[in-house]
Design a protein around this motif. Structure first.
Motif, short mmCIF file in Angstrom:
data_model
loop_
_atom_site.label_atom_id
_atom_site.label_comp_id
_atom_site.label_asym_id
_atom_site.label_seq_id
_atom_site.Cartn_x
_atom_site.Cartn_y
_atom_site.Cartn_z
N PHE A 1 -19.85 -67.26 44.37
CA PHE A 1 -18.58 -66.72 44.86
C PHE A 1 -18.51 -65.24 44.49
O PHE A 1 -18.93 -64.85 43.40
CB PHE A 1 -17.40 -67.44 44.22
N TRP A 2 -17.91 -64.45 45.38
CA TRP A 2 -17.74 -63.03 45.08
C TRP A 2 -16.65 -62.43 45.94
O TRP A 2 -16.23 -63.01 46.94
CB TRP A 2 -19.05 -62.27 45.25
N TYR A 3 -16.15 -61.27 45.51
CA TYR A 3 -15.21 -60.49 46.29
C TYR A 3 -15.47 -59.01 46.02
O TYR A 3 -16.05 -58.65 44.99
CB TYR A 3 -13.75 -60.87 46.00
N ASP A 4 -15.03 -58.17 46.95
CA ASP A 4 -15.30 -56.73 46.81
C ASP A 4 -14.05 -55.98 46.37
O ASP A 4 -13.00 -56.57 46.10
CB ASP A 4 -15.91 -56.16 48.09
N THR B 1 -9.73 -56.63 45.18
CA THR B 1 -9.30 -56.43 43.80
C THR B 1 -7.91 -55.80 43.70
O THR B 1 -7.07 -56.28 42.93
CB THR B 1 -10.31 -55.54 43.05
N PHE B 2 -7.65 -54.76 44.47
CA PHE B 2 -6.37 -54.05 44.35
C PHE B 2 -5.17 -54.93 44.69
O PHE B 2 -4.18 -54.93 43.94
CB PHE B 2 -6.40 -52.76 45.17
N PRO B 3 -5.19 -55.70 45.77
CA PRO B 3 -4.06 -56.61 46.03
C PRO B 3 -3.90 -57.67 44.92
O PRO B 3 -2.77 -58.04 44.57
CB PRO B 3 -4.41 -57.26 47.37
N LEU B 4 -5.01 -58.14 44.38
CA LEU B 4 -4.91 -59.11 43.27
C LEU B 4 -4.17 -58.51 42.08
O LEU B 4 -3.26 -59.12 41.52
CB LEU B 4 -6.31 -59.57 42.82
N LEU B 5 -4.59 -57.32 41.70
CA LEU B 5 -3.98 -56.65 40.55
C LEU B 5 -2.51 -56.30 40.82
O LEU B 5 -1.66 -56.47 39.94
CB LEU B 5 -4.77 -55.40 40.19
N TRP C 1 -17.59 -56.99 42.98
CA TRP C 1 -18.99 -56.76 43.31
C TRP C 1 -19.07 -55.82 44.51
O TRP C 1 -18.27 -55.91 45.44
CB TRP C 1 -19.68 -58.08 43.65
N GLU C 2 -20.04 -54.94 44.49
CA GLU C 2 -20.29 -54.04 45.62
C GLU C 2 -20.91 -54.80 46.80
O GLU C 2 -20.70 -54.47 47.95
CB GLU C 2 -21.22 -52.90 45.21
N GLU D 1 -18.13 -65.16 50.24
CA GLU D 1 -17.26 -64.02 49.96
C GLU D 1 -15.81 -64.42 50.12
O GLU D 1 -15.40 -64.97 51.16
CB GLU D 1 -17.56 -62.85 50.90
N LEU D 2 -15.01 -64.14 49.11
CA LEU D 2 -13.57 -64.38 49.15
C LEU D 2 -12.91 -63.12 49.71
O LEU D 2 -13.13 -62.02 49.23
CB LEU D 2 -13.04 -64.69 47.75
N GLU D 3 -12.11 -63.32 50.75
CA GLU D 3 -11.50 -62.18 51.42
C GLU D 3 -9.99 -62.28 51.40
O GLU D 3 -9.43 -63.36 51.26
CB GLU D 3 -12.01 -62.10 52.87
#
Length: 142
Positions: free
Chosen positions: A49-52, A56-60, A85-86, A139-141
Motif C-alpha cells: 500500500f502507498w500514497y503520494d 498527505t496534505f488533505p490527511l494532515l 512515497w514519491e 495506491e491510495l488516492e
C-alpha cells in the motif's frame, strides 16, 4: 541369470517412473525436477500500500496523524500520515506497508482492506486482489 533379470526389471521400472509434483514456477513449492504436474501447487501473493504527496496534505489538514492498515480485519502495520512515497515501493521494501498472503492452491484471492486513523475514522476501505507470485502495488488516492 534370475538376478540379472530382476535387476534389469527394477532399473527399467525406476527409469520409466514419472516424478509428480508442482511445475508452476509461481508456486512456493515449485520443483524443476518434476516431470508431471499433479495439481499440488501452493501459492502466495503480495501487496504493498502507498500514497503520494497529494494525499498527505488533505490527511494532515483533516487531523490524521497515524494510519493503521488492515487486510481482512488483521493489522498489517501503522504509518505516520505525513510520510509519503514519491512512487510505488516494492513489496517488503524497508518502510513500506506490505504483506504476503498464503493463497493455498488458488492462484488468486480477493481481500478487504481498511485504513483507519488514530481517532477511529475510516480513511479508505475497499477490496483488492492478490495474484500468485506477484507484488500488487495498491495506491491510495484522495
Amino acid at each position: 541369470m534370475n538376478r540379472i533379470y530382476i535387476v534389469l526389471v527394477v532399473v527399467l521400472a525406476l527409469a520409466s517412473c514419472k516424478q509428480e509434483g508442482c511445475r508452476d514456477m509461481d508456486a512456493v513449492n515449485f520443483d524443476p525436477a518434476v516431470d508431471e504436474d499433479d495439481g499440488s501447487c501452493l501459492f502466495e501473493g503480495k501487496v504493498v500500500f502507498w500514497y503520494d504527496e497529494d494525499v498527505t496534505f488533505p490527511l494532515l489538514a483533516d487531523g490524521a496523524e497515524v494510519l493503521t492498515f488492515y487486510v481482512d480485519d488483521a493489522v498489517i502495520g501503522t504509518h505516520i500520515a505525513s510520510e509519503f512515497w514519491e512512487s510505488a515501493p516494492g513489496c517488503g521494501e524497508e518502510g513500506s506497508l506490505s504483506m504476503t498472503k498464503y493463497l493455498g492452491d488458488e492462484p488468486y484471492a480477493t481481500c478487504l482492506y481498511e485504513v483507519i486513523d488514530q481517532d477511529g475514522f475510516i480513511r479508505w476501505t475497499g477490496e483488492f486482489g492478490f495474484s500468485k507470485g506477484e507484488c500488487v502495488s495498491f495506491e491510495l488516492e484522495e
